[in-house]
Design a protein around this motif. Structure first.
Motif, PDB file in Angstrom:
ATOM      1  N   TYR A 475       1.637  -1.484   8.247  1.00 52.71           N
ATOM      2  CA  TYR A 475       1.208  -0.608   7.174  1.00 52.71           C
ATOM      3  C   TYR A 475       1.482   0.849   7.516  1.00 52.71           C
ATOM      4  O   TYR A 475       1.916   1.633   6.689  1.00 52.71           O
ATOM      5  N   VAL A 479       3.936   6.115  11.468  1.00 52.84           N
ATOM      6  CA  VAL A 479       3.016   6.757  12.404  1.00 52.84           C
ATOM      7  C   VAL A 479       2.970   5.997  13.722  1.00 52.84           C
ATOM      8  O   VAL A 479       2.981   6.596  14.796  1.00 52.84           O
TER       9      VAL A 479
ATOM     10  N   ASP B  78       5.565  -8.574   2.993  1.00 51.08           N
ATOM     11  CA  ASP B  78       5.629  -8.734   4.442  1.00 51.08           C
ATOM     12  C   ASP B  78       4.558  -7.945   5.156  1.00 51.08           C
ATOM     13  O   ASP B  78       4.427  -8.037   6.370  1.00 51.08           O
ATOM     14  N   GLY B  79       3.827  -7.143   4.433  1.00 52.32           N
ATOM     15  CA  GLY B  79       2.737  -6.418   5.076  1.00 52.32           C
ATOM     16  C   GLY B  79       2.944  -4.929   5.173  1.00 52.32           C
ATOM     17  O   GLY B  79       2.177  -4.221   5.816  1.00 52.32           O
ATOM     18  N   PHE B  80       4.004  -4.438   4.527  1.00 50.22           N
ATOM     19  CA  PHE B  80       4.224  -3.002   4.581  1.00 50.22           C
ATOM     20  C   PHE B  80       3.559  -2.298   3.415  1.00 50.22           C
ATOM     21  O   PHE B  80       3.158  -2.914   2.448  1.00 50.22           O
ATOM     22  N   ASN B  81       3.464  -1.002   3.547  1.00 49.10           N
ATOM     23  CA  ASN B  81       2.850  -0.163   2.530  1.00 49.10           C
ATOM     24  C   ASN B  81       3.967   0.473   1.726  1.00 49.10           C
ATOM     25  O   ASN B  81       4.675   1.342   2.199  1.00 49.10           O
ATOM     26  N   LYS B 166      -6.796  -0.231   9.416  1.00 45.65           N
ATOM     27  CA  LYS B 166      -6.149  -1.542   9.320  1.00 45.65           C
ATOM     28  C   LYS B 166      -5.187  -1.588   8.155  1.00 45.65           C
ATOM     29  O   LYS B 166      -4.493  -2.573   7.933  1.00 45.65           O
ATOM     30  N   GLY B 167      -5.182  -0.507   7.374  1.00 45.39           N
ATOM     31  CA  GLY B 167      -4.326  -0.521   6.208  1.00 45.39           C
ATOM     32  C   GLY B 167      -5.036  -1.068   4.998  1.00 45.39           C
ATOM     33  O   GLY B 167      -4.463  -1.184   3.921  1.00 45.39           O
ATOM     34  N   VAL B 169      -6.824  -0.923   1.889  1.00 42.89           N
ATOM     35  CA  VAL B 169      -7.010   0.142   0.924  1.00 42.89           C
ATOM     36  C   VAL B 169      -8.119  -0.237  -0.003  1.00 42.89           C
ATOM     37  O   VAL B 169      -8.181  -1.370  -0.475  1.00 42.89           O
ATOM     38  N   PHE B 230      -1.849  -8.010   5.345  1.00 45.19           N
ATOM     39  CA  PHE B 230      -2.144  -7.283   4.112  1.00 45.19           C
ATOM     40  C   PHE B 230      -0.993  -6.368   3.769  1.00 45.19           C
ATOM     41  O   PHE B 230      -0.598  -5.537   4.571  1.00 45.19           O
ATOM     42  N   LYS B 232       0.804  -3.853   0.562  1.00 47.37           N
ATOM     43  CA  LYS B 232       0.419  -3.179  -0.673  1.00 47.37           C
ATOM     44  C   LYS B 232       1.613  -2.567  -1.366  1.00 47.37           C
ATOM     45  O   LYS B 232       2.475  -1.960  -0.740  1.00 47.37           O
ATOM     46  N   GLY B 298       2.658   7.659   7.172  1.00 51.17           N
ATOM     47  CA  GLY B 298       2.614   6.370   7.823  1.00 51.17           C
ATOM     48  C   GLY B 298       3.419   5.329   7.083  1.00 51.17           C
ATOM     49  O   GLY B 298       3.416   4.161   7.409  1.00 51.17           O
ATOM     50  N   ASN B 299       4.116   5.731   6.082  1.00 51.94           N
ATOM     51  CA  ASN B 299       4.780   4.762   5.238  1.00 51.94           C
ATOM     52  C   ASN B 299       6.284   4.952   5.329  1.00 51.94           C
ATOM     53  O   ASN B 299       6.799   6.010   5.081  1.00 51.94           O
ATOM     54  N   ALA B 300       6.994   3.938   5.668  1.00 51.42           N
ATOM     55  CA  ALA B 300       8.429   4.106   5.792  1.00 51.42           C
ATOM     56  C   ALA B 300       9.163   3.643   4.559  1.00 51.42           C
ATOM     57  O   ALA B 300      10.367   3.638   4.526  1.00 51.42           O
ATOM     58  N   LYS B 301       8.442   3.206   3.553  1.00 51.20           N
ATOM     59  CA  LYS B 301       9.140   2.625   2.416  1.00 51.20           C
ATOM     60  C   LYS B 301       8.656   3.210   1.104  1.00 51.20           C
ATOM     61  O   LYS B 301       7.806   2.666   0.432  1.00 51.20           O
TER      62      LYS B 301
END
Lengths: 634, 365
Positions: A475, A479, B78-81, B166-167, B169, B230, B232, B298-301
């Motif tokens: 997530y 960072v 896949d669990g990314f934000n 933990k991400g 939200v 998780f 989102k 914190g988000n690469a996408k």
């Protein structure tokens, strides 16, 4: 003024008041499907006023063939000032007075049209106003109008993307203010006073306040113009002046002002103007305190409004703290840049040099810059100075000075963390931690004792490692990568320091070796974590690295190669294993750049060295293997 | 090195076809697609070029645009934000891009995303258990409102979007509904839009326009090893409000302060714009900036789709949108350090020794 038309005059004044009321008050209540209703009504009244004025004074006036009658040709460039202070009617004469009144109505009509989105008509009226004033010399009666009509024309032309024209009007207004204040200086009449009875004239104080506010607007618009012209330094100066004046004339909202000043400080930091930056921040802190007490948690529970107020105050103050952190950090980092030699260590010669230049600068500063930038009224000035005294604004040259700045930065870190707690403000919290880590890193540069230096890096590790483990790595992908990389580098640094200490004492005992290897492995571990984050969810290494991870990934591989070869072991088997792993990594870098030639430019030096190692390491490995074989009796 | 790893926001630009109204007004075109990555605009000061990660012309289909975003949906699962933002002035085709046409014969990104999410989950139904929940919020006048609740009640509740380490939200104060199919998601979406419309008509002219924020949380449990992840997907429809940009007002227009008592509200915007790399920008004047910041951090996408009109009569608005979009892309710096790091210097020494045949200690290599 003859009293014969005092009755009509009264009517005109009343009409004007109505128009103002319609325009400012009633208009807010206009429905969405007829949003300009009141303003149109106001416009009618203004037109009537204009006609009435024209009909007064006919016969008494010297220049009956009214220039004002003729619709003037467009004069986009303002040449109005030079004439202002000399020719034409005296501003106070009946003719001058009449011209000013007509001009005022033209001004309000102009603004009315602009507000109802009829720019051409607005421009026409505003230009009429300007032309009318050109016939008069500047006086306390008309100077405010002179300036304000140009403010409006500035906005208008900027809206049409003609920035230079806007600039022309605004700079004339600016020059006029300066000249008027120098040569006359009496509190000028306000625009609204054209149509009031003498008893209702504004007190001097109020006149001054409004006039100064008009000029503050001029500066504020000029700041924007210069920004649009990309003259950023000038724009910065005008922003600064605007802020100064807001404070001086008590026309500001504390939190808003404080945040603006804090933002300006950040701009100054990018220019290495730390004295100005410090002043802005100190003022920001002082003024933010004027915004009031933070409502207690209990009060916040009770009322929505109190909760918002509490959050707002706490947040803004924490933001200002973060600006302070950046101040301290940048001051330390910029000093480091000046003091470091070509391998990043403190250079004694440069240190001496910086000390010398500093002495010189101190004197210059005392004289010149300081007075130009001062904020504050008499009450706040002392508080601001008090804050300034707590932190330096000059580059530190030794550990003691650096430490003082570090401690200030650290205090602000703790302040900021109070609001930006981890849960709820993850990214902000981590940014603050990263700044804290960077503060330690910068301080370490100044520390001569290597053991103590190592301890500082340990503090960084202790701060970031738990977070790195705790965060959801997918997530918070970006960072986490930053933290992993920073931790890897920090462990590397500690490893080097441990070794340096041991070598100095000529004492590389088993205990130290163990420590060394542990640090080495830790560094490797984090680079590895970073590299793993680049893999797909199934664990596959991408065929082609994405732009933003290209260099870091290849550098990580390069460092892991180096780390493997630096592990200390008495066992030749283990040594062999390490060297082979090392070679594998160097090979990876070389191979990747062969397969993706566009990557070469991202990692030139490391590639060069990797190529060397790829050709040299096998020799060493072979020798070691031979050695191993012979010692095994083969 | 850490500074080098700045977040990269991908920006797509979509130029819509000329509208009938524009054609009637003369049909002069001022915006054109040069190639897959560049847009050119004819301004009064000459042509100006903008670079983006993809540029779509008026001929592009909804399918074309969505193709590039499909991968992002997978990442979310896949669990990314993941965040997809749409930006553009009213009438620029933004709604068409994000939502599609009214009859849904040409669905936009949102409905396609809803379908894609469930398609992927269904494909993996034998390997994963999943749960999809969603919140839908509206942001206007700097306040977040729950769109699952209508009118007065929505206005009285205070909503905050919070993230923990933990991400996870959570939209504090707003309802989160579960959905078990794309159809359900879409129905919720329509309900939310209906509520949004009601709220909007109550706004007066001076308030900022409203932004739509949809958060789709996907929780997947691996049936083999029991691990839970998780992810989102945030879909944000930004109204063309000048407040959306940290640097504020329309680039070439001055912020006015006609009434003497009005505060110089845009001063912060001017100051923020003085330099493109201020160490810290405390000037977050809007919740929107805050939310965007949180999504980007914190988000690469992240993907932003900026919509513009091709015609000359919308030039001002188009330029504003494009300039803002350009600012939003952060530049990834590959910092060339002029000074050698200690480590490089050491390694060079080692190499020199190896080459010259000098003995190198085993622990020196």
């Amino acid at each position: 003024m003859a009293s014969t038309y005092s009755h009509e005059w009264r009517a005109v004044c009343d009409k004007f008041n109505n128009a103002q009321d319609l325009s400012e008050v009633e208009s807010r209540k206009d429905p969405e499907n007829d949003p300009f209703r009141s303003k149109y009504k106001a416009r009618e009244l203004l037109r009537e006023i204009y006609c009435s004025l024209k009909n007064f004074d006919v016969g008494e006036n010297e220049s009956v063939n009214d220039e004002a009658d003729q619709r003037p040709t467009e004069q986009p460039v303002d040449g109005g000032m030079e004439e202002g202070f000399g020719r034409g009617h005296c501003g106070d004469s009946p003719a001058g007075s009449r011209a000013a009144k007509l001009g005022a109505v033209e001004y309000y009509l102009g603004v009315n049209h602009v507000e109802t989105e009829e720019l051409s008509a607005g421009e026409e009226h505003l230009m009429n106003c300007m032309t009318l004033l050109e016939k008069c010399s500047i006086s306390p009666e008309n100077v405010s109008l002179f300036i304000q009509v140009r403010n409006q024309l500035g906005i208008l032309w900027a809206g049409r993307d003609e920035i230079e024209k806007a600039q022309g009007f605004l700079e004339t207004a600016e020059a006029m203010y300066i000249r008027y204040m120098k040569e006359d200086g009496q509190p000028p009449m306000d625009l609204t006073e054209f149509f009031v009875a003498e008893e209702e004239a504004l007190p001097q104080q109020e006149r001054t306040k409004r006039f100064e506010m008009a000029y503050t607007h001029t500066l504020y618009y000029l700041a924007q113009v210069y920004k649009n012209l990309e003259q950023y330094e000038k724009a910065g100066g005008y922003c600064h002046s605007t802020l100064q004046r807001q404070l001086k004339f008590n026309q500001f909202i504390p939190l808003e002002w404080a945040i603006n000043a804090a933002t300006l400080s950040q701009y100054y930091i990018t220019k290495n103007l730390y004295m100005e930056g410090r002043h802005c921040l100190s003022a920001a802190s002082v003024i933010a305190d004027l915004a009031g007490e933070v409502p207690s948690e209990a009060a916040a529970q009770e009322s929505e409004a109190e909760a918002e107020k509490r959050d707002q105050l706490r947040q803004k103050r924490a933001e200002i703290a973060r600006c302070w952190i950046k101040y301290c950090l940048n001051l330390l980092q910029d000093a480091k840049k000046l003091l470091e030699d070509n391998i990043g260590e403190l250079d004694m010669d440069r240190q001496a040099e910086l000390r010398a230049t500093r002495l010189q600068e101190e004197e210059e500063k005392e004289r010149g810059r300081k007075s130009a930038v001062l904020f504050g009224s008499t009450d706040t000035f002392d508080s601001i100075c008090g804050l300034e005294e707590k932190v330096s604004c000059v580059f530190p040259v030794d550990f003691e000075e650096a430490r003082a700045i570090f401690l200030v930065g650290q205090t602000y870190v703790n302040q900021a963390k109070e609001y930006f707690e981890m849960d709820g403000h993850v990214t902000d919290h981590i940014e603050i931690l990263q700044d804290h880590s960077a503060l330690f890193k910068a301080l370490a540069f100044f520390e001569e004792d290597m053991e103590r230096r190592c301890k500082m890096h340990k503090r960084r590790v202790d701060m970031m490692e738990p977070i790195c483990k705790d965060l959801n790595a997918q997530y918070y992908l970006l960072v986490c990568r930053q933290l992993q990389f920073e931790l890897a580098e920090t462990y590397y640094e500690m490893m080097d320091l441990k070794l340096a200490v041991a070598n100095k004492q000529d004492d590389l005992d088993a205990h130290t070796v163990k420590k060394f290897n542990h640090l080495c492995s830790s560094s490797t571990r984090f680079y590895q974590m970073f590299l793993d984050s680049v893999r797909s969810p199934e664990g596959k290494w991408p065929e082609k690295l994405e732009d933003e991870v290209l260099r870091p990934a290849l550098v990580a591989k390069f460092r892991v190669a180096r780390l493997h070869s630096r592990l200390i072991s008495s066992s030749k088997t283990v040594q062999l294993e390490n060297l082979n792993r090392s070679l594998e990594c160097y090979n990876f870098v070389v191979q990747y750049c062969k397969d993706n030639p566009e990557a070469k430019s991202a990692i030139e030096t490391e590639l060069e060295l990797s190529e060397e190692m790829v050709s040299l390491l096998p020799l060493k490995i072979n020798r070691l293997q031979a050695n191993l074989a012979s010692s095994n009796g083969l | 090195m850490v500074e080098d790893m700045k977040g990269k926001i991908r920006v797509f630009c979509r130029i819509r076809p000329m509208s009938r109204a524009e054609a009637a007004q003369g049909g002069a075109i001022a915006v054109g697609r040069l190639d897959d990555y560049s847009v050119t605009v004819e301004t009064s000061r000459g042509p100006r070029e903008f670079q983006f990660d993809r540029v779509f012309s008026g001929e592009s289909s909804q399918e074309d645009v969505f193709q590039d975003t499909n991968r992002l949906i997978q990442s979310a699962i896949d669990g990314f934000n993941v965040c997809i933002f749409a930006y553009g002035q009213t009438g620029s085709g933004k709604t068409f891009t994000m939502v599609g046409d009214r009859d849904q014969r040409s669905p936009g990104i949102m409905p396609r995303a809803f379908n894609a999410v469930f398609d992927i989950l269904q494909e993996n139904a034998t390997k994963f258990d999943f749960k999809v929940s969603v919140y839908m919020l509206e942001l206007y006048n700097d306040r977040l409102q729950d769109l699952f609740v209508s009118g007065a009640e929505a206005q009285s509740r205070r909503v905050e979007i919070k993230r923990n380490r933990k991400g996870l939200v959570f939209a504090q104060g707003a309802e989160t509904k579960e959905a078990s199919s794309a159809g359900e998601l879409f129905a919720m979406f329509q309900q939310a839009c209906a509520n949004r419309h009601n709220a909007a008509t109550k706004m007066n002219v001076e308030s900022s326009r409203s932004h739509l924020i949809i958060g789709i949380m996907v929780e997947t449990r691996n049936l083999t090893n029991g691990s839970v992840s998780f992810g989102k997907l945030s879909l944000v429809d930004l109204a063309g409000s000048e407040r959306a940009a940290k640097t504020g007002a329309k680039d070439d227009q001055l912020k006015e302060a006609n009434s003497i008592n009005k505060s110089l509200s845009a001063l912060g915007d001017v100051i923020s714009a003085l330099s493109s790399d201020l160490p810290h920008i405390p000037y977050r004047n809007s919740k929107l900036t805050q939310i965007m910041q949180d999504s980007l951090g914190g988000n690469a996408k992240t993907l932003m789709v900026v919509n513009v009109s091709p015609s000359e009569c919308n030039l001002d608005e188009t330029l504003t949108s494009l300039i803002y979009a350009t600012r939003v892309k952060t530049i990834t710096n590959i910092a060339q350090r002029n000074l050698e790091s200690k480590e490089i210097a050491q390694l060079k020494e080692v190499i020199m020794k190896l080459r010259s045949g000098q003995p190198v200690e085993d622990d020196e290599v």
